[in-house]
Every structure is written in C-alpha cells, then in structure tokens.
Design a protein around this motif. Sequence first.
Motif, PDB file in Angstrom:
ATOM      1  N   ALA A 119       0.845  -1.209   0.000  1.00 16.00           N
ATOM      2  CA  ALA A 119       0.000   0.000   0.000  1.00 16.00           C
ATOM      3  C   ALA A 119       0.875   1.252   0.000  1.00 16.00           C
ATOM      4  O   ALA A 119       1.747   1.395   0.863  1.00 16.00           O
ATOM      5  CB  ALA A 119      -0.900  -0.007   1.233  1.00 16.00           C
ATOM      6  N   PRO A 120       0.674   2.160  -0.952  1.00 19.54           N
ATOM      7  CA  PRO A 120       1.499   3.367  -0.984  1.00 19.54           C
ATOM      8  C   PRO A 120       1.195   4.277   0.201  1.00 19.54           C
ATOM      9  O   PRO A 120       0.036   4.425   0.590  1.00 19.54           O
ATOM     10  CB  PRO A 120       1.103   4.043  -2.298  1.00 19.54           C
ATOM     11  CG  PRO A 120      -0.250   3.517  -2.605  1.00 19.54           C
ATOM     12  CD  PRO A 120      -0.334   2.143  -2.022  1.00 19.54           C
ATOM     13  N   SER A 121       2.221   4.833   0.782  1.00 17.21           N
ATOM     14  CA  SER A 121       2.044   5.711   1.930  1.00 17.21           C
ATOM     15  C   SER A 121       1.947   7.153   1.430  1.00 17.21           C
ATOM     16  O   SER A 121       2.884   7.665   0.827  1.00 17.21           O
ATOM     17  CB  SER A 121       3.244   5.526   2.861  1.00 17.21           C
ATOM     18  OG  SER A 121       3.180   6.470   3.880  1.00 17.21           O
ATOM     19  N   GLY A 122       0.819   7.796   1.675  1.00 14.01           N
ATOM     20  CA  GLY A 122       0.621   9.169   1.208  1.00 14.01           C
ATOM     21  C   GLY A 122      -0.738   9.300   0.559  1.00 14.01           C
ATOM     22  O   GLY A 122      -1.473   8.324   0.400  1.00 14.01           O
ATOM     23  N   MET A 123      -1.066  10.535   0.184  1.00 10.56           N
ATOM     24  CA  MET A 123      -2.317  10.812  -0.538  1.00 10.56           C
ATOM     25  C   MET A 123      -1.893  11.450  -1.859  1.00 10.56           C
ATOM     26  O   MET A 123      -1.052  12.349  -1.876  1.00 10.56           O
ATOM     27  CB  MET A 123      -3.179  11.795   0.258  1.00 10.56           C
ATOM     28  CG  MET A 123      -3.467  11.327   1.671  1.00 10.56           C
ATOM     29  SD  MET A 123      -4.485  12.508   2.598  1.00 10.56           S
ATOM     30  CE  MET A 123      -3.343  13.846   2.903  1.00 10.56           C
ATOM     31  N   PHE A 124      -2.484  10.999  -2.946  1.00 15.06           N
ATOM     32  CA  PHE A 124      -1.981  11.385  -4.271  1.00 15.06           C
ATOM     33  C   PHE A 124      -3.121  11.875  -5.145  1.00 15.06           C
ATOM     34  O   PHE A 124      -4.245  11.365  -5.052  1.00 15.06           O
ATOM     35  CB  PHE A 124      -1.320  10.184  -4.952  1.00 15.06           C
ATOM     36  CG  PHE A 124      -0.319   9.489  -4.079  1.00 15.06           C
ATOM     37  CD1 PHE A 124       1.016   9.878  -4.077  1.00 15.06           C
ATOM     38  CD2 PHE A 124      -0.713   8.466  -3.224  1.00 15.06           C
ATOM     39  CE1 PHE A 124       1.933   9.250  -3.247  1.00 15.06           C
ATOM     40  CE2 PHE A 124       0.191   7.836  -2.388  1.00 15.06           C
ATOM     41  CZ  PHE A 124       1.521   8.221  -2.407  1.00 15.06           C
ATOM     42  N   ILE A 125      -2.788  12.816  -6.029  1.00 20.25           N
ATOM     43  CA  ILE A 125      -3.761  13.210  -7.058  1.00 20.25           C
ATOM     44  C   ILE A 125      -2.991  13.599  -8.312  1.00 20.25           C
ATOM     45  O   ILE A 125      -1.912  14.213  -8.217  1.00 20.25           O
ATOM     46  CB  ILE A 125      -4.693  14.345  -6.543  1.00 20.25           C
ATOM     47  CG1 ILE A 125      -5.912  14.507  -7.470  1.00 20.25           C
ATOM     48  CG2 ILE A 125      -3.957  15.666  -6.381  1.00 20.25           C
ATOM     49  CD1 ILE A 125      -7.074  15.271  -6.844  1.00 20.25           C
ATOM     50  N   GLY A 126      -3.505  13.208  -9.464  1.00 19.85           N
ATOM     51  CA  GLY A 126      -2.845  13.542 -10.720  1.00 19.85           C
ATOM     52  C   GLY A 126      -3.304  14.900 -11.233  1.00 19.85           C
ATOM     53  O   GLY A 126      -3.993  15.656 -10.539  1.00 19.85           O
ATOM     54  N   THR A 127      -2.930  15.199 -12.460  1.00 16.19           N
ATOM     55  CA  THR A 127      -3.286  16.493 -13.045  1.00 16.19           C
ATOM     56  C   THR A 127      -3.872  16.272 -14.434  1.00 16.19           C
ATOM     57  O   THR A 127      -3.681  15.222 -15.033  1.00 16.19           O
ATOM     58  CB  THR A 127      -2.036  17.387 -13.198  1.00 16.19           C
ATOM     59  OG1 THR A 127      -1.068  16.635 -13.912  1.00 16.19           O
ATOM     60  CG2 THR A 127      -1.484  17.830 -11.882  1.00 16.19           C
ATOM     61  N   GLY A 128      -4.565  17.254 -14.937  1.00 11.79           N
ATOM     62  CA  GLY A 128      -5.087  17.209 -16.300  1.00 11.79           C
ATOM     63  C   GLY A 128      -6.322  16.335 -16.416  1.00 11.79           C
ATOM     64  O   GLY A 128      -6.801  15.749 -15.442  1.00 11.79           O
ATOM     65  N   GLU A 129      -6.859  16.273 -17.644  1.00 11.40           N
ATOM     66  CA  GLU A 129      -8.040  15.449 -17.925  1.00 11.40           C
ATOM     67  C   GLU A 129      -7.763  14.010 -17.479  1.00 11.40           C
ATOM     68  O   GLU A 129      -6.656  13.502 -17.661  1.00 11.40           O
ATOM     69  CB  GLU A 129      -8.320  15.442 -19.430  1.00 11.40           C
ATOM     70  CG  GLU A 129      -9.116  16.633 -19.936  1.00 11.40           C
ATOM     71  CD  GLU A 129     -10.520  16.687 -19.366  1.00 11.40           C
ATOM     72  OE1 GLU A 129     -11.269  15.711 -19.536  1.00 11.40           O
ATOM     73  OE2 GLU A 129     -10.852  17.715 -18.734  1.00 11.40           O
ATOM     74  N   GLY A 130      -8.735  13.360 -16.945  1.00 11.03           N
ATOM     75  CA  GLY A 130      -8.585  11.953 -16.576  1.00 11.03           C
ATOM     76  C   GLY A 130      -7.700  11.734 -15.359  1.00 11.03           C
ATOM     77  O   GLY A 130      -7.165  10.647 -15.158  1.00 11.03           O
TER      78      GLY A 130
END
Length: 505
Positions: free
Chosen positions: A265-276
């Motif tokens: 399980a990755p440690s952290g909170m993540f969000i990408g960028t751009g469409e999709g």
Amino acid sequence: MTISPELQTHQSFWLASTLPSSYPALSQDIAVDVAIVGGGIAGITTAILLKQAGKQVAVLEADRVAAGVSGHTTAKVTSQHQLKYAHLIKDLGVDKARLYGDANQAAVEQVATLVQKYSIDCDFERQAAYVFAETSDTLASVHQEVEAAQSLGLPASFAPTLPLPFATRGAAKFSHQAQFHPRKYLLALAAQVDGDGSYLFEQTRVSTVDGEHPSQVKTQTGFTVTAQDVVVTTNLPILDQGLFFAKAYPRRSYLIGCPIDPAQAPSGMFIGTGEGYRSIRTTPTDDGGRLLLIGGEGHKVGDVSDTEARFDRLAIYARDRFGVVPAYHWSSQDMMSFDQVPYVGRLTPAHQHTYVATGFSLWGMSNGTASAMVLRDLILDQPNPWAELYEATRATPFVTQDSLKKNLEVGAHWVGDRLKGLFDSPDSVEPGEGKVVNAGVDKVAVYRDPAGTAHSVSAVCPHLGCIVAWNAAETSWDCPCHGSRFDTEGNILQGPAVQGLERND
Ligand SMILES: Cc1cc2nc3c(=O)[nH]c(=O)nc-3n(C[C@H](O)[C@H](O)[C@H](O)COP(=O)(O)OP(=O)(O)OC[C@H]3O[C@@H](n4cnc5c(N)ncnc54)[C@H](O)[C@@H]3O)c2cc1C
Ligand code: FES
C-alpha cells in the motif's frame, strides 16, 4: 473489461464499515439559539464549535447524518487542492491566495484538535499530500504550484520520486497533512452535539425558513424550530434567495475501493493532473487489511447517463497500475464554485442571521471545517481572518467564461431537454433502463425494473423546473441544472429540491 459488479458492494466503504445512526425525528416545536440545516461535515462541525462556545444548537437532517456527500468522499484532509495556488494567485491575487491556504491549513489542525479533544477513533493519520505529473507539460504546472505554495508559506516542496508503483515525473508535496474515516469522525462529533440542551434530529427535512431573529425553521412534518440564527449547510442551499445555484455547479465523481496487501500500500495521498486525473489514498480496514481508494472520472451532473462505464475505467486503472480489483464502488457529487473559493456567510446582504456554506469544489473536508470556523465567528460576532475571502455575498463572477457557459448550459437544459423523448412512449423503455418519454403533453421519467414493472414519475424537477436525466449506475434521476437527485419512485436523494418528483400513475 468488466468490474464483476456482482462481486462488489455498491456502497461507500465509509457507510459499509460503520453502523447507521438513529437519532429521532423532530416531533414537537422547539426553540434553540442556532438551528443548523444539514448534517454533513459543514453542519456537524458548525454545531460542535457553536456548542463549545456555549450556544444551544439543533441540527436538522433530512436523512441520516454523515450519509450525504460527506459519507461518500475520499476524505483527504489537506490544504493541497490539486493545482490550486498558482491559479488563485493569478485570479485573486497573493493576499487572497494566502488566506485560502491559511484557512485550509488551520482546518487540518482544527480536525486534529477535535480528534484529540474527543479521543475520536477515526483512523486519523498524518500523511503527505502529493499532486503528481506524468507528462512534461503537467510537470511545469507542478513546479509552478510548488513555487506558488511556498511563496504563501505552505509546507510545500518538490518531490522528484513518489512511493507509487508506476513512473511519474515528480510531484508537489505538502507535508503533515491528514486523512481519516469521515463517518467515524462525524458520527463521534454528532454524539457530542446531542444533549445538554442541544439536539440532533434525523429524518427531518426542512422546507422553508421564515423571518429572522428569531427565524421559524419549518419542517415537512409541520413542526417548527425557532432560532436566533440559522445555518443552511445542505451542500447547495435549499434557500434560493442567494442565487447560489447560479454561482456554483454540481460535479459528480466516482470512487472504487480495492483490497491491497498492506505491504504494497502506498504511503501518502496522491492526485494527478489534467483530464482523466486520479485521486489515490489508502485506508485501514477493521480486519487489519488496507483498502486502496481510487477516484476520478468526474463530470457535470446530468451530462452522462452511462455512468457505469466510469467505474470500469477506474477498475482498469486499479488493475494496470496496482494489480488490484475493486470490492466497493460508489459515486457522489459536490458543488463547484466558479471563482474556486467556497461561499460562506450571510445568505444575502439583507439577511443578518441566516447563513450558508457551499461551493467546496471537491475539497470540503478542509473547506467545510474552515467554513464552520467562519460561521461560528460570524454568529458569535467575533473577527475571523477568512470571513471576507469566503463571504457568500461577494461580487461573483457571473460573467467569467466558465460561469457564463455553465449557466447557459442550464438554460439550454431547461429549454432543450423538453424536446427529449418527444417520440418515445413508456413502452419503448427496456427492462433495467430509464428514459424520459412523452405521455400526452407531460414529460415522464420512466424506469422499467429488471422484472419488467414500469415506475413512472414526472420528469420535471420541482426545484426550478428542469428535466431530469437518467443515472444508470445509481439507478436515479439526476437534475442537470443544480444537481437535485431522486430515486425511481421520485423520493429526494439530494437537494436543493425540497419536494420529490410527482408520482405519475
Ligand atoms: C467523490 C468525492 C470525493 C471527494 N474527496 C474529497 C477529499 O478527498 N477531500 C476533501 O476535502 N473533500 C473531498 N470531497 C468534497 C467533500 O466530500 C464535500 O465538499 C463535503 O463532504 C460536503 O459537505 P457538506 O456538509 O456540504 O454536504 P453533505 O455532506 O452532503 O451534507 C449536507 C446534508 O444536508 C442534508 N440536507 C439536504 N437538504 C436538506 C433539507 N431540506 N433539510 C435538512 N437536511 C437537508 C443532506 O441530507 C446532507 O446530509 C469529495 C467529494 C466527492 C463527491
Ligand atoms: S436542481 Fe434546480 S432545477 Fe433541478
């Protein structure tokens, strides 16, 4: 690709992993200092902060507390709101951007303080929040975001590598942020609200608020709460006077929850960028395991009927990037503010004791908490550093490209959707399908269940008269104008409507 829906729970993990609440419905007229309409994060937090300040409060919830948007969120508690601060500086200036960052950082700490004060067991974890780039174009935006956030004093730095099992180009990292189980948190706060002259009522839908100081908060069962101040935290206010339905628009978003080996399980909170883009975090499960949450696939409410395909795309991402399959899937919607800042404060300039909070733009865990701090201070008539930034009656960008487009779209829905189903009859609706059809001069929303029985209700939304659209994944009728939602029998699932769709037998 199929997500094997029969193997999954079509319910928010947060609801599936907590017991339902059971507060009574309002059954007599009462009087309190402050009535709070809506028991999500904004309402419950406002209630507890006012009770702490010595006010007697009553929370009036149409359904069950913490079961609306706040029970369907990703529940990252962070001032890192994807690519936000460079835009805020450009659009609103450095001072307002700094206030926004300060408010949301303070909200993270407010949540931590409440967790500690009431010893709330809600899987609260300190985690870094990352917004990551996968292309060189988005990498440039990420670098700008780091620079902007640092210039505002936020805990931001550039992270060249991430604890994710796929390649990225780097990320803006905000340290010492948090995540939690939103229902464990809110149900524990709700329990603190109830008692000692304060109340929490469920299954108590408010229909109107009359007068001010005192106000009469009228419920659909006929009972009234008399209050010196009224706070409307129904996600989009049920009161139309402030025209908030034209200053924000509803955006629907999708989530899946996939069991993952805790060691992977990755440690952290993540969000990408751009469409999709995808939003990613993990959460502990009661059996000692870990669930990977992946969100995304957002769109304006009512624009898409084949909503099930959205879950499929998230499931493919989970399989390809993490090698996991979903056990839960759900979706929800939030109000997007046109100028990126929530509307918090007085309903209109003429109102001195009726308040609202809306437009959290998919970041209401922190913005909803910050709103509660602002509302507490306004009601207690004490200064608040963010009240002016969030002011609900501020001049609003009715004429930005985005707001103009969205409001024109509402107009187009109002007119154009009346042509929907012109040549369709109820008989043309297949089992498992929902369709707006014509029955004489009336627009009728018909759902035919898998057994072949038709359920038909008026397709005209009782809020301001738009025509509802079918949402296949949720088996619901969703209004494309301001986001009201109804089940196949016409009962309200989500406001601002305060009445259901008329039955059409
Ligand atoms: C998929 C998704 C993921 C998200 N992820 C994040 C995240 O990671 N971090 C983050 O900060 N934010 C996130 N958000 C945003 C956040 O969840 C919302 O901004 C927040 O939960 C909104 O809280 P609220 O109190 O305004 O609304 P709600 O929680 O919906 O509360 C409003 C309540 O009012 C009640 N109500 C409505 N009408 C009436 C009436 N007439 N009378 C009485 N009661 C009424 C409703 O039943 C409801 O319980 C996400 C949102 C979505 C949709
Ligand atoms: S929600 Fe406003 S018209 Fe339907």
